[in-house]
Motif scaffolding. Structure first.
Motif, mmCIF file in Angstrom:
data_model
loop_
_atom_site.group_PDB
_atom_site.id
_atom_site.type_symbol
_atom_site.label_atom_id
_atom_site.label_comp_id
_atom_site.label_asym_id
_atom_site.label_seq_id
_atom_site.Cartn_x
_atom_site.Cartn_y
_atom_site.Cartn_z
ATOM 1 N N LYS A 86 29.400 34.779 40.044
ATOM 2 C CA LYS A 86 30.218 33.558 40.020
ATOM 3 C C LYS A 86 30.900 33.311 41.358
ATOM 4 O O LYS A 86 31.348 34.255 42.020
ATOM 5 C CB LYS A 86 31.304 33.699 38.960
ATOM 6 C CG LYS A 86 30.818 33.467 37.552
ATOM 7 C CD LYS A 86 32.021 33.290 36.643
ATOM 8 C CE LYS A 86 31.601 33.309 35.191
ATOM 9 N NZ LYS A 86 32.676 32.921 34.289
ATOM 10 N N LYS A 87 31.015 31.995 41.692
ATOM 11 C CA LYS A 87 31.782 31.591 42.869
ATOM 12 C C LYS A 87 33.049 30.872 42.369
ATOM 13 O O LYS A 87 32.981 30.105 41.390
ATOM 14 C CB LYS A 87 30.960 30.642 43.746
ATOM 15 C CG LYS A 87 29.766 31.322 44.416
ATOM 16 C CD LYS A 87 30.206 32.076 45.649
ATOM 17 C CE LYS A 87 29.110 32.603 46.529
ATOM 18 N NZ LYS A 87 28.087 33.404 45.955
ATOM 19 N N HIS A 91 32.294 27.769 39.818
ATOM 20 C CA HIS A 91 32.072 28.389 38.501
ATOM 21 C C HIS A 91 33.355 28.751 37.768
ATOM 22 O O HIS A 91 33.306 29.112 36.600
ATOM 23 C CB HIS A 91 31.198 29.635 38.654
ATOM 24 C CG HIS A 91 29.937 29.360 39.397
ATOM 25 N ND1 HIS A 91 29.490 30.118 40.449
ATOM 26 C CD2 HIS A 91 29.031 28.352 39.254
ATOM 27 C CE1 HIS A 91 28.366 29.609 40.915
ATOM 28 N NE2 HIS A 91 28.068 28.538 40.223
ATOM 29 N N ILE A 92 34.491 28.637 38.443
ATOM 30 C CA ILE A 92 35.755 28.964 37.763
ATOM 31 C C ILE A 92 36.691 27.747 37.790
ATOM 32 O O ILE A 92 37.150 27.288 36.746
ATOM 33 C CB ILE A 92 36.416 30.215 38.392
ATOM 34 C CG1 ILE A 92 35.493 31.431 38.125
ATOM 35 C CG2 ILE A 92 37.802 30.467 37.788
ATOM 36 C CD1 ILE A 92 35.831 32.680 38.877
ATOM 37 N N LEU A 93 36.908 27.172 38.985
ATOM 38 C CA LEU A 93 37.845 26.048 39.068
ATOM 39 C C LEU A 93 37.227 24.740 38.548
ATOM 40 O O LEU A 93 37.841 24.050 37.726
ATOM 41 C CB LEU A 93 38.348 25.876 40.514
ATOM 42 C CG LEU A 93 39.125 27.085 41.067
ATOM 43 C CD1 LEU A 93 39.578 26.841 42.498
ATOM 44 C CD2 LEU A 93 40.334 27.406 40.186
ATOM 45 N N ALA A 94 36.041 24.384 39.013
ATOM 46 C CA ALA A 94 35.435 23.110 38.598
ATOM 47 C C ALA A 94 35.277 23.005 37.070
ATOM 48 O O ALA A 94 35.607 21.957 36.492
ATOM 49 C CB ALA A 94 34.097 22.903 39.313
ATOM 50 N N PRO A 95 34.822 24.064 36.383
ATOM 51 C CA PRO A 95 34.705 23.957 34.924
ATOM 52 C C PRO A 95 36.043 23.771 34.203
ATOM 53 O O PRO A 95 36.073 23.288 33.070
ATOM 54 C CB PRO A 95 34.053 25.294 34.520
ATOM 55 C CG PRO A 95 33.308 25.722 35.735
ATOM 56 C CD PRO A 95 34.175 25.294 36.878
ATOM 57 N N LEU A 96 37.158 24.121 34.859
ATOM 58 C CA LEU A 96 38.456 23.874 34.232
ATOM 59 C C LEU A 96 38.673 22.372 34.062
ATOM 60 O O LEU A 96 39.309 21.919 33.114
ATOM 61 C CB LEU A 96 39.594 24.460 35.088
ATOM 62 C CG LEU A 96 39.696 25.983 35.151
ATOM 63 C CD1 LEU A 96 40.817 26.403 36.091
ATOM 64 C CD2 LEU A 96 39.908 26.559 33.754
ATOM 65 N N LEU A 97 38.147 21.582 35.008
ATOM 66 C CA LEU A 97 38.280 20.116 34.925
ATOM 67 C C LEU A 97 37.184 19.490 34.073
ATOM 68 O O LEU A 97 37.433 18.606 33.266
ATOM 69 C CB LEU A 97 38.213 19.500 36.337
ATOM 70 C CG LEU A 97 39.417 19.735 37.243
ATOM 71 C CD1 LEU A 97 39.165 19.119 38.612
ATOM 72 C CD2 LEU A 97 40.676 19.126 36.624
ATOM 73 N N PRO A 101 30.058 24.732 31.948
ATOM 74 C CA PRO A 101 29.771 26.029 32.599
ATOM 75 C C PRO A 101 28.509 25.928 33.459
ATOM 76 O O PRO A 101 27.425 26.334 33.050
ATOM 77 C CB PRO A 101 29.579 26.983 31.423
ATOM 78 C CG PRO A 101 29.117 26.109 30.309
ATOM 79 C CD PRO A 101 29.630 24.707 30.547
ATOM 80 N N TYR A 102 28.678 25.411 34.668
ATOM 81 C CA TYR A 102 27.521 25.143 35.542
ATOM 82 C C TYR A 102 26.664 26.382 35.785
ATOM 83 O O TYR A 102 25.446 26.310 35.922
ATOM 84 C CB TYR A 102 27.999 24.588 36.893
ATOM 85 C CG TYR A 102 28.801 23.335 36.754
ATOM 86 C CD1 TYR A 102 28.194 22.137 36.384
ATOM 87 C CD2 TYR A 102 30.182 23.341 36.966
ATOM 88 C CE1 TYR A 102 28.941 20.988 36.224
ATOM 89 C CE2 TYR A 102 30.934 22.196 36.808
ATOM 90 C CZ TYR A 102 30.308 21.019 36.432
ATOM 91 O OH TYR A 102 31.045 19.884 36.255
ATOM 92 N N GLU A 103 27.334 27.530 35.850
ATOM 93 C CA GLU A 103 26.601 28.746 36.222
ATOM 94 C C GLU A 103 25.528 29.098 35.194
ATOM 95 O O GLU A 103 24.465 29.606 35.544
ATOM 96 C CB GLU A 103 27.565 29.913 36.454
ATOM 97 C CG GLU A 103 28.357 30.392 35.245
ATOM 98 C CD GLU A 103 29.626 29.580 34.964
ATOM 99 O OE1 GLU A 103 29.704 28.409 35.340
ATOM 100 O OE2 GLU A 103 30.534 30.155 34.315
#
Ligand SMILES: Cc1cc2nc3c(=O)[nH]c(=O)nc-3n(C[C@H](O)[C@H](O)[C@H](O)COP(=O)(O)O)c2cc1C
Length: 176
Positions: A86-87, A91-97, A101-103
């Motif tokens: 994960k980046k 993979h962590i900040l963008a999915p919060l918005l 889960p792109y990854e």
């Protein structure tokens, strides 16, 4: 084989010949996976081709979750372990918005590139998601930032896989 034939021919293969898969074939399939698109081009995948018999046996005996019988797995000549790296931003900040889960989308695309490339070469595959990631990490001594998320079995099919039903096109497609 054209793409349509490869896609239509592919089925999950759960019976394999006791025949080694040449390293070059593994490399070509992973090279197809490498070309997959990914969110922000982060390419969050790592492929480990487990050919060593002892490691394969340990994965099959210790890292498959209970409840689904997968005895066939011990006969598979190569177990591909797909790991996720994960980046932070994608993979962590963008999915919060977005809530997406792109990854896992990325891993799915890359894995299926691998599977289709294998099919084109006469190799059988089966995705295996019923795994204990912690145990696989331990057996393969993986770093903490690489999480196993799926296995793909790889080898020469011993029999033509059974066809599996699909929803009808009109049940899954809506054109507005
Ligand atoms: C993410 C994922 C996880 C899967 N996990 C397993 C598994 O743990 N064991 C198994 O035997 N098959 C597994 N499968 C294979 C599916 O059962 C199979 O793709 C589905 O039944 C459709 O059949 P087909 O692949 O032959 O078309 C998995 C497939 C996917 C895509």
């Amino acid at each position: 084989m054209d793409l349509k034939t490869v896609i239509e021919k592919r089925r999950s293969c759960r019976a394999y010949l006791d025949k080694e898969v040449p390293e070059e074939q593994i490399r070509e399939c992973v090279n197809a996976a490498r070309m997959a698109p990914s969110a922000c081009n982060k390419q969050p995948w790592r492929f480990i081709a487990v050919r060593n018999a002892n490691l394969r046996k340990r994965i099959c005996r210790e890292a498959i979750l209970p409840g689904i019988k997968m005895n066939w797995l011990e006969q598979v000549p190569v177990l591909m372990v797909i790991c996720l790296k994960k980046k932070l931003l994608t993979h962590i900040l963008a999915p919060l918005l977005s809530g997406i889960p792109y990854e896992y989308i990325d891993i799915g695309i890359a894995g299926e590139h691998f599977v289709l490339a294998a099919e084109e070469r006469g190799l059988g595959t089966c995705w295996i998601g019923w795994i204990n990631a912690v145990k696989i990490r331990k057996i393969l001594n993986l770093p903490l930032n690489e999480t196993p998320v799926a296995l793909i079995s790889l080898g020469y099919p011993a029999a033509e896989p059974e066809p599996c039903s699909r929803l009808e096109l009109d049940d899954i497609l809506e054109i507005r």
